[in-house]
Design a protein around this motif. Structure first.
Motif, PDB file in Angstrom:
ATOM      1  N   ILE A 153      -1.993   1.448   4.481  1.00  0.00           N
ATOM      2  CA  ILE A 153      -1.367   2.587   5.144  1.00  0.00           C
ATOM      3  C   ILE A 153      -2.129   3.839   4.724  1.00  0.00           C
ATOM      4  O   ILE A 153      -2.639   3.925   3.608  1.00  0.00           O
ATOM      5  CB  ILE A 153       0.125   2.658   4.749  1.00  0.00           C
ATOM      6  CG1 ILE A 153       0.936   3.527   5.699  1.00  0.00           C
ATOM      7  CG2 ILE A 153       0.312   3.094   3.317  1.00  0.00           C
ATOM      8  CD1 ILE A 153       2.422   3.350   5.528  1.00  0.00           C
ATOM      9  N   ILE A 180       8.070   0.665   7.432  1.00  0.00           N
ATOM     10  CA  ILE A 180       7.403   1.696   6.647  1.00  0.00           C
ATOM     11  C   ILE A 180       8.458   2.581   5.999  1.00  0.00           C
ATOM     12  O   ILE A 180       9.427   2.999   6.649  1.00  0.00           O
ATOM     13  CB  ILE A 180       6.451   2.525   7.525  1.00  0.00           C
ATOM     14  CG1 ILE A 180       5.291   1.640   8.020  1.00  0.00           C
ATOM     15  CG2 ILE A 180       5.905   3.730   6.769  1.00  0.00           C
ATOM     16  CD1 ILE A 180       4.396   2.302   9.041  1.00  0.00           C
ATOM     17  N   SER A 215      -1.154  -3.677  10.603  1.00  0.00           N
ATOM     18  CA  SER A 215      -0.102  -4.628  10.933  1.00  0.00           C
ATOM     19  C   SER A 215      -0.709  -6.011  11.152  1.00  0.00           C
ATOM     20  O   SER A 215      -1.774  -6.138  11.765  1.00  0.00           O
ATOM     21  CB  SER A 215       0.628  -4.167  12.197  1.00  0.00           C
ATOM     22  OG  SER A 215       1.622  -5.087  12.584  1.00  0.00           O
ATOM     23  N   SER A 238       0.840  -1.192   0.000  1.00  0.00           N
ATOM     24  CA  SER A 238       0.000   0.000   0.000  1.00  0.00           C
ATOM     25  C   SER A 238       0.875   1.241   0.000  1.00  0.00           C
ATOM     26  O   SER A 238       2.026   1.212   0.460  1.00  0.00           O
ATOM     27  CB  SER A 238      -0.910   0.000   1.238  1.00  0.00           C
ATOM     28  OG  SER A 238      -1.757   1.125   1.261  1.00  0.00           O
ATOM     29  N   SER A 296       4.039   0.823   2.671  1.00  0.00           N
ATOM     30  CA  SER A 296       4.066  -0.264   3.634  1.00  0.00           C
ATOM     31  C   SER A 296       5.070  -1.327   3.185  1.00  0.00           C
ATOM     32  O   SER A 296       5.658  -1.236   2.113  1.00  0.00           O
ATOM     33  CB  SER A 296       2.673  -0.888   3.760  1.00  0.00           C
ATOM     34  OG  SER A 296       2.295  -1.540   2.559  1.00  0.00           O
ATOM     35  N   LEU A 319      -0.277   8.803  10.951  1.00  0.00           N
ATOM     36  CA  LEU A 319      -0.109   7.776   9.940  1.00  0.00           C
ATOM     37  C   LEU A 319      -0.702   6.486  10.493  1.00  0.00           C
ATOM     38  O   LEU A 319      -0.281   5.996  11.546  1.00  0.00           O
ATOM     39  CB  LEU A 319       1.365   7.564   9.606  1.00  0.00           C
ATOM     40  CG  LEU A 319       1.602   6.535   8.492  1.00  0.00           C
ATOM     41  CD1 LEU A 319       1.321   7.155   7.131  1.00  0.00           C
ATOM     42  CD2 LEU A 319       3.023   5.984   8.532  1.00  0.00           C
ATOM     43  N   TYR A 320      -1.703   5.953   9.802  1.00  0.00           N
ATOM     44  CA  TYR A 320      -2.333   4.686  10.178  1.00  0.00           C
ATOM     45  C   TYR A 320      -1.686   3.554   9.399  1.00  0.00           C
ATOM     46  O   TYR A 320      -1.393   3.703   8.204  1.00  0.00           O
ATOM     47  CB  TYR A 320      -3.823   4.704   9.864  1.00  0.00           C
ATOM     48  CG  TYR A 320      -4.647   5.673  10.684  1.00  0.00           C
ATOM     49  CD1 TYR A 320      -5.301   5.258  11.841  1.00  0.00           C
ATOM     50  CD2 TYR A 320      -4.783   6.999  10.285  1.00  0.00           C
ATOM     51  CE1 TYR A 320      -6.074   6.136  12.583  1.00  0.00           C
ATOM     52  CE2 TYR A 320      -5.539   7.901  11.023  1.00  0.00           C
ATOM     53  CZ  TYR A 320      -6.184   7.460  12.169  1.00  0.00           C
ATOM     54  OH  TYR A 320      -6.944   8.349  12.896  1.00  0.00           O
ATOM     55  N   ALA A 321      -1.486   2.406  10.049  1.00  0.00           N
ATOM     56  CA  ALA A 321      -0.889   1.255   9.384  1.00  0.00           C
ATOM     57  C   ALA A 321      -1.570  -0.023   9.848  1.00  0.00           C
ATOM     58  O   ALA A 321      -1.794  -0.220  11.046  1.00  0.00           O
ATOM     59  CB  ALA A 321       0.610   1.175   9.663  1.00  0.00           C
ATOM     60  N   VAL A 344       3.072  -5.211   7.214  1.00  0.00           N
ATOM     61  CA  VAL A 344       2.240  -4.023   7.023  1.00  0.00           C
ATOM     62  C   VAL A 344       1.532  -4.103   5.671  1.00  0.00           C
ATOM     63  O   VAL A 344       2.166  -4.250   4.632  1.00  0.00           O
ATOM     64  CB  VAL A 344       3.072  -2.733   7.101  1.00  0.00           C
ATOM     65  CG1 VAL A 344       2.142  -1.520   7.124  1.00  0.00           C
ATOM     66  CG2 VAL A 344       3.970  -2.738   8.342  1.00  0.00           C
TER      67      VAL A 344
END
Length: 327
Positions: free
Chosen positions: A88, A61, A101, A42, A54, A97-99, A85
Protein backbone atom coordinates in the motif's frame (compact mmCIF):
# COMPACT_ATOMS: atom_id res chain seq x y z
CA UNK A 1 16.46 14.09 8.06
CA UNK A 2 19.77 13.94 6.21
CA UNK A 3 21.68 15.29 9.20
CA UNK A 4 20.02 12.73 11.45
CA UNK A 5 20.95 9.87 9.15
CA UNK A 6 24.53 11.09 8.95
CA UNK A 7 24.58 11.15 12.73
CA UNK A 8 23.24 7.60 12.82
CA UNK A 9 26.00 6.37 10.54
CA UNK A 10 28.69 8.19 12.53
CA UNK A 11 27.37 6.71 15.78
CA UNK A 12 27.42 3.21 14.32
CA UNK A 13 30.98 3.57 13.07
CA UNK A 14 32.19 5.03 16.35
CA UNK A 15 30.57 2.31 18.45
CA UNK A 16 31.65 -0.47 16.13
CA UNK A 17 28.36 -2.20 16.87
CA UNK A 18 25.73 -3.76 14.65
CA UNK A 19 22.77 -2.66 16.76
CA UNK A 20 22.56 1.11 17.05
CA UNK A 21 21.59 3.01 20.22
CA UNK A 22 18.24 4.77 20.19
CA UNK A 23 17.30 8.12 21.60
CA UNK A 24 15.86 7.89 25.09
CA UNK A 25 12.17 7.08 25.18
CA UNK A 26 9.84 5.96 22.41
CA UNK A 27 8.80 8.19 19.54
CA UNK A 28 5.07 7.65 20.14
CA UNK A 29 2.64 4.91 21.10
CA UNK A 30 2.01 1.77 19.08
CA UNK A 31 -0.82 1.95 16.55
CA UNK A 32 -2.85 -1.26 16.66
CA UNK A 33 -4.89 -2.81 13.85
CA UNK A 34 -7.82 -4.35 15.79
CA UNK A 35 -8.77 -8.01 15.73
CA UNK A 36 -6.74 -11.10 14.97
CA UNK A 37 -7.80 -12.05 11.45
CA UNK A 38 -6.69 -9.32 9.03
CA UNK A 39 -2.92 -9.82 8.99
CA UNK A 40 -1.88 -6.44 7.55
CA UNK A 41 1.14 -6.83 5.26
CA UNK A 42 2.01 -3.20 4.55
CA UNK A 43 1.64 0.32 5.90
CA UNK A 44 2.29 3.81 4.59
CA UNK A 45 1.85 7.39 5.76
CA UNK A 46 0.44 10.52 4.13
CA UNK A 47 2.04 13.92 4.60
CA UNK A 48 -0.10 14.77 7.65
CA UNK A 49 0.91 11.57 9.47
CA UNK A 50 -2.19 9.51 8.75
CA UNK A 51 -1.26 5.83 8.66
CA UNK A 52 -2.79 3.37 6.18
CA UNK A 53 -2.74 -0.41 6.62
CA UNK A 54 -3.44 -3.24 4.20
CA UNK A 55 -5.21 -6.49 5.08
CA UNK A 56 -4.00 -9.71 3.52
CA UNK A 57 -6.68 -11.98 4.99
CA UNK A 58 -9.53 -9.47 5.34
CA UNK A 59 -9.30 -7.78 1.95
CA UNK A 60 -9.82 -4.26 3.27
CA UNK A 61 -7.85 -1.10 4.13
CA UNK A 62 -7.50 0.51 7.56
CA UNK A 63 -6.67 4.09 8.44
CA UNK A 64 -5.37 5.70 11.65
CA UNK A 65 -5.59 9.45 12.14
CA UNK A 66 -2.44 11.22 13.40
CA UNK A 67 -1.97 10.40 17.08
CA UNK A 68 -4.63 7.66 17.13
CA UNK A 69 -3.80 4.49 19.07
CA UNK A 70 -5.94 2.24 16.89
CA UNK A 71 -6.69 2.02 13.17
CA UNK A 72 -10.24 1.74 11.86
CA UNK A 73 -11.65 0.14 8.73
CA UNK A 74 -11.70 2.76 6.00
CA UNK A 75 -12.20 0.95 2.69
CA UNK A 76 -14.35 -2.19 3.06
CA UNK A 77 -13.52 -5.51 1.44
CA UNK A 78 -14.72 -5.81 -2.13
CA UNK A 79 -14.61 -2.06 -2.86
CA UNK A 80 -13.28 -1.53 -6.39
CA UNK A 81 -12.83 -5.31 -6.57
CA UNK A 82 -10.46 -5.27 -3.59
CA UNK A 83 -9.24 -8.69 -2.49
CA UNK A 84 -6.17 -9.75 -0.43
CA UNK A 85 -4.22 -6.51 0.00
CA UNK A 86 -0.43 -6.59 0.26
CA UNK A 87 1.52 -3.41 -0.57
CA UNK A 88 0.00 0.00 0.00
CA UNK A 89 1.28 3.50 -0.75
CA UNK A 90 -0.10 7.00 -0.09
CA UNK A 91 0.91 9.54 -2.75
CA UNK A 92 0.03 13.08 -1.66
CA UNK A 93 1.11 14.66 -4.95
CA UNK A 94 -1.62 12.89 -6.92
CA UNK A 95 -4.01 12.44 -4.00
CA UNK A 96 -3.95 8.69 -4.58
CA UNK A 97 -3.77 5.63 -2.37
CA UNK A 98 -2.28 2.68 -4.28
CA UNK A 99 -3.04 -0.87 -3.16
CA UNK A 100 -1.80 -4.26 -4.38
CA UNK A 101 -4.81 -6.58 -4.56
CA UNK A 102 -4.39 -10.33 -5.09
CA UNK A 103 -6.05 -13.70 -5.30
CA UNK A 104 -4.31 -15.55 -2.46
CA UNK A 105 -6.26 -18.74 -2.92
CA UNK A 106 -3.04 -20.58 -3.72
CA UNK A 107 -1.98 -19.88 -0.11
CA UNK A 108 -5.31 -20.97 1.36
CA UNK A 109 -6.60 -17.43 1.88
CA UNK A 110 -10.10 -16.40 0.78
CA UNK A 111 -11.31 -12.93 1.75
CA UNK A 112 -14.92 -12.53 2.93
CA UNK A 113 -16.11 -10.95 -0.35
CA UNK A 114 -14.32 -13.50 -2.55
CA UNK A 115 -10.96 -13.49 -4.30
CA UNK A 116 -10.30 -11.44 -7.41
CA UNK A 117 -7.35 -11.53 -9.87
CA UNK A 118 -4.15 -9.58 -9.16
CA UNK A 119 -4.49 -5.86 -9.84
CA UNK A 120 -3.19 -2.46 -8.81
CA UNK A 121 -6.10 -0.58 -7.22
CA UNK A 122 -6.28 3.21 -6.94
CA UNK A 123 -8.36 5.15 -4.41
CA UNK A 124 -8.82 8.80 -3.56
CA UNK A 125 -6.47 9.56 -0.68
CA UNK A 126 -8.99 11.84 1.02
CA UNK A 127 -12.33 10.09 0.49
CA UNK A 128 -11.41 6.48 -0.28
CA UNK A 129 -13.45 6.56 -3.50
CA UNK A 130 -12.30 4.23 -6.27
CA UNK A 131 -10.10 5.89 -8.91
CA UNK A 132 -9.07 2.92 -11.04
CA UNK A 133 -8.19 -0.76 -11.29
CA UNK A 134 -5.33 -2.09 -13.40
CA UNK A 135 -5.12 -5.89 -13.86
CA UNK A 136 -1.72 -7.56 -13.91
CA UNK A 137 -0.64 -8.92 -17.28
CA UNK A 138 -0.22 -12.73 -17.45
CA UNK A 139 2.95 -14.07 -15.85
CA UNK A 140 5.81 -15.66 -17.72
CA UNK A 141 7.14 -18.23 -15.20
CA UNK A 142 5.54 -21.64 -15.70
CA UNK A 143 3.29 -22.68 -12.86
CA UNK A 144 3.26 -19.30 -11.12
CA UNK A 145 0.68 -16.55 -11.30
CA UNK A 146 1.43 -12.83 -10.94
CA UNK A 147 1.51 -11.38 -7.43
CA UNK A 148 1.21 -7.64 -6.83
CA UNK A 149 3.44 -7.06 -3.82
CA UNK A 150 4.70 -3.53 -3.29
CA UNK A 151 4.62 -0.07 -4.86
CA UNK A 152 6.81 3.01 -5.27
CA UNK A 153 5.92 6.25 -7.06
CA UNK A 154 8.46 8.44 -8.87
CA UNK A 155 8.48 12.22 -8.93
CA UNK A 156 6.86 12.25 -12.37
CA UNK A 157 3.90 10.25 -11.03
CA UNK A 158 4.90 6.89 -12.51
CA UNK A 159 4.01 3.99 -10.22
CA UNK A 160 6.33 0.98 -10.14
CA UNK A 161 5.18 -2.38 -8.79
CA UNK A 162 6.96 -5.62 -7.88
CA UNK A 163 5.50 -8.80 -9.35
CA UNK A 164 6.85 -11.27 -6.83
CA UNK A 165 5.95 -14.59 -8.43
CA UNK A 166 6.60 -13.64 -12.05
CA UNK A 167 10.00 -12.01 -11.48
CA UNK A 168 9.38 -8.63 -13.07
CA UNK A 169 8.79 -4.96 -12.40
CA UNK A 170 5.69 -3.31 -13.81
CA UNK A 171 4.90 0.37 -14.19
CA UNK A 172 1.84 2.56 -14.58
CA UNK A 173 2.57 5.91 -16.19
CA UNK A 174 0.30 8.91 -15.56
CA UNK A 175 -2.70 8.71 -17.85
CA UNK A 176 -1.94 5.13 -18.92
CA UNK A 177 -4.78 2.68 -19.32
CA UNK A 178 -2.81 -0.44 -18.45
CA UNK A 179 0.21 -1.70 -16.55
CA UNK A 180 3.26 -2.54 -18.63
CA UNK A 181 6.29 -4.71 -17.99
CA UNK A 182 9.18 -2.35 -17.25
CA UNK A 183 12.09 -4.60 -16.26
CA UNK A 184 13.05 -8.28 -16.08
CA UNK A 185 16.24 -10.03 -15.06
CA UNK A 186 17.14 -13.76 -15.23
CA UNK A 187 18.19 -13.63 -11.58
CA UNK A 188 14.59 -12.86 -10.62
CA UNK A 189 13.13 -15.91 -12.36
CA UNK A 190 13.53 -18.62 -9.70
CA UNK A 191 10.28 -20.10 -8.46
CA UNK A 192 9.07 -18.94 -5.07
CA UNK A 193 8.56 -15.47 -3.57
CA UNK A 194 11.46 -13.36 -4.83
CA UNK A 195 11.02 -9.68 -5.69
CA UNK A 196 9.42 -7.93 -2.75
CA UNK A 197 10.19 -4.44 -1.41
CA UNK A 198 10.71 -1.49 -3.74
CA UNK A 199 11.98 2.08 -3.37
CA UNK A 200 12.92 4.90 -5.76
CA UNK A 201 16.03 7.01 -5.36
CA UNK A 202 17.75 9.54 -7.59
CA UNK A 203 17.87 7.97 -11.06
CA UNK A 204 17.47 4.42 -9.77
CA UNK A 205 15.00 1.97 -8.35
CA UNK A 206 15.86 -0.56 -5.61
CA UNK A 207 14.27 -3.97 -4.99
CA UNK A 208 14.99 -6.81 -2.60
CA UNK A 209 14.29 -10.55 -2.35
CA UNK A 210 12.03 -12.11 0.28
CA UNK A 211 13.37 -15.61 -0.35
CA UNK A 212 17.06 -15.74 -1.13
CA UNK A 213 19.67 -13.07 -0.63
CA UNK A 214 19.32 -10.13 -2.98
CA UNK A 215 19.32 -6.34 -3.13
CA UNK A 216 19.25 -4.89 -6.65
CA UNK A 217 19.54 -1.45 -8.20
CA UNK A 218 17.81 -0.79 -11.52
CA UNK A 219 18.93 2.33 -13.35
CA UNK A 220 16.19 4.61 -14.70
CA UNK A 221 17.13 6.07 -18.07
CA UNK A 222 16.50 9.70 -19.09
CA UNK A 223 13.52 8.50 -21.14
CA UNK A 224 12.17 6.44 -18.21
CA UNK A 225 13.32 3.10 -19.58
CA UNK A 226 14.98 0.46 -17.42
CA UNK A 227 18.77 0.48 -17.56
CA UNK A 228 21.44 -1.72 -16.00
CA UNK A 229 20.39 -4.13 -13.25
CA UNK A 230 23.07 -4.45 -10.56
CA UNK A 231 23.07 -6.86 -7.64
CA UNK A 232 24.58 -4.85 -4.81
CA UNK A 233 27.23 -6.43 -2.58
CA UNK A 234 25.72 -6.33 0.90
CA UNK A 235 27.91 -6.30 4.02
CA UNK A 236 26.10 -9.44 5.18
CA UNK A 237 23.46 -11.79 3.75
CA UNK A 238 19.84 -10.65 3.95
CA UNK A 239 17.21 -12.85 5.64
CA UNK A 240 13.57 -12.53 4.54
CA UNK A 241 14.04 -8.94 3.41
CA UNK A 242 10.66 -7.25 3.11
CA UNK A 243 9.53 -3.61 3.27
CA UNK A 244 11.94 -1.12 1.67
CA UNK A 245 11.79 2.71 1.67
CA UNK A 246 14.17 5.52 0.80
CA UNK A 247 15.54 7.37 3.84
CA UNK A 248 17.69 9.95 2.05
CA UNK A 249 20.28 10.11 -0.74
CA UNK A 250 21.79 6.63 -1.14
CA UNK A 251 20.19 5.43 2.09
CA UNK A 252 17.27 3.08 2.63
CA UNK A 253 15.22 1.67 5.47
CA UNK A 254 14.39 -2.04 5.34
CA UNK A 255 12.93 -4.73 7.57
CA UNK A 256 14.03 -8.34 7.71
CA UNK A 257 11.35 -10.78 8.74
CA UNK A 258 10.70 -13.69 11.04
CA UNK A 259 13.81 -15.27 12.45
CA UNK A 260 15.69 -12.00 11.99
CA UNK A 261 13.20 -9.41 13.17
CA UNK A 262 15.17 -6.25 12.45
CA UNK A 263 14.84 -2.70 11.22
CA UNK A 264 17.90 -1.87 9.11
CA UNK A 265 19.53 1.19 7.65
CA UNK A 266 21.25 0.58 4.29
CA UNK A 267 23.97 2.91 3.03
CA UNK A 268 24.82 2.61 -0.67
CA UNK A 269 28.33 3.40 -1.87
CA UNK A 270 28.86 2.46 -5.49
CA UNK A 271 27.92 -1.21 -5.77
CA UNK A 272 28.37 -1.80 -2.02
CA UNK A 273 25.54 -1.79 0.54
CA UNK A 274 26.37 -1.46 4.23
CA UNK A 275 23.66 -2.95 6.46
CA UNK A 276 23.27 -1.51 9.98
CA UNK A 277 20.68 -2.77 12.45
CA UNK A 278 18.71 0.09 13.98
CA UNK A 279 16.54 -2.13 16.18
CA UNK A 280 15.89 -5.85 16.55
CA UNK A 281 13.46 -8.02 18.51
CA UNK A 282 10.44 -7.67 16.22
CA UNK A 283 8.26 -10.79 15.94
CA UNK A 284 7.40 -10.42 12.27
CA UNK A 285 8.32 -7.09 10.67
CA UNK A 286 6.76 -6.81 7.22
CA UNK A 287 6.80 -3.11 6.32
CA UNK A 288 8.35 0.22 7.26
CA UNK A 289 7.59 3.90 6.69
CA UNK A 290 9.03 7.13 8.03
CA UNK A 291 7.14 10.29 8.93
CA UNK A 292 9.16 13.14 10.35
CA UNK A 293 11.65 11.75 12.83
CA UNK A 294 9.56 8.66 13.57
CA UNK A 295 10.02 5.34 11.81
CA UNK A 296 6.98 3.05 11.95
CA UNK A 297 7.63 -0.70 11.70
CA UNK A 298 4.62 -2.91 10.98
CA UNK A 299 5.07 -5.98 13.19
CA UNK A 300 2.80 -8.84 12.09
CA UNK A 301 4.01 -12.46 12.51
CA UNK A 302 2.55 -14.01 9.36
CA UNK A 303 3.48 -17.50 10.57
CA UNK A 304 0.16 -17.48 12.45
CA UNK A 305 -1.55 -17.25 9.06
CA UNK A 306 0.56 -19.70 7.07
CA UNK A 307 1.83 -22.29 9.59
CA UNK A 308 -0.86 -24.99 10.07
CA UNK A 309 0.45 -25.67 13.58
CA UNK A 310 -0.21 -22.05 14.60
CA UNK A 311 -3.45 -21.23 12.78
CA UNK A 312 -5.60 -22.24 15.75
CA UNK A 313 -3.64 -19.94 18.08
CA UNK A 314 -4.32 -16.26 18.67
CA UNK A 315 -1.54 -14.16 17.18
CA UNK A 316 0.03 -11.21 19.00
CA UNK A 317 -1.54 -7.79 18.29
CA UNK A 318 -0.93 -6.40 14.82
CA UNK A 319 0.77 -3.07 15.36
CA UNK A 320 2.87 -0.30 13.93
CA UNK A 321 5.79 0.14 16.34
CA UNK A 322 7.32 3.63 16.42
CA UNK A 323 11.09 3.92 16.51
CA UNK A 324 12.62 7.33 17.08
CA UNK A 325 15.56 8.14 14.85
CA UNK A 326 18.85 7.66 16.66
CA UNK A 327 20.73 10.88 17.38
Amino acid sequence: MRATLRGLRRAAMAAGLLALPLAAGSAAADVVVPGHGDFPESLHASADGTLFFSSMAGGRIFRAAPGAAEAREWIPAGTNGLSSVLGILADDRSGTLYACSNDMGFAGITVPTGNTPPALKLFDLRTGAAKGSFPFPPGTIEGQSPLCNDIAVAGDGTAYVTDTLSGRLLRLRPGATALEVWARDPRWNDKGPRLDGIAIGEGALYVNFFEGDGLFRVAIGPDGSAGAVTKLRTSRPLVHADGLRMAGPNTLLMVEGEGKGTLDLITIKGDEAEIQVVRDGFQGPVSVVQHGDTIHVLDVPLKYLFDPALRSQTPPPFKAVPVKQPR
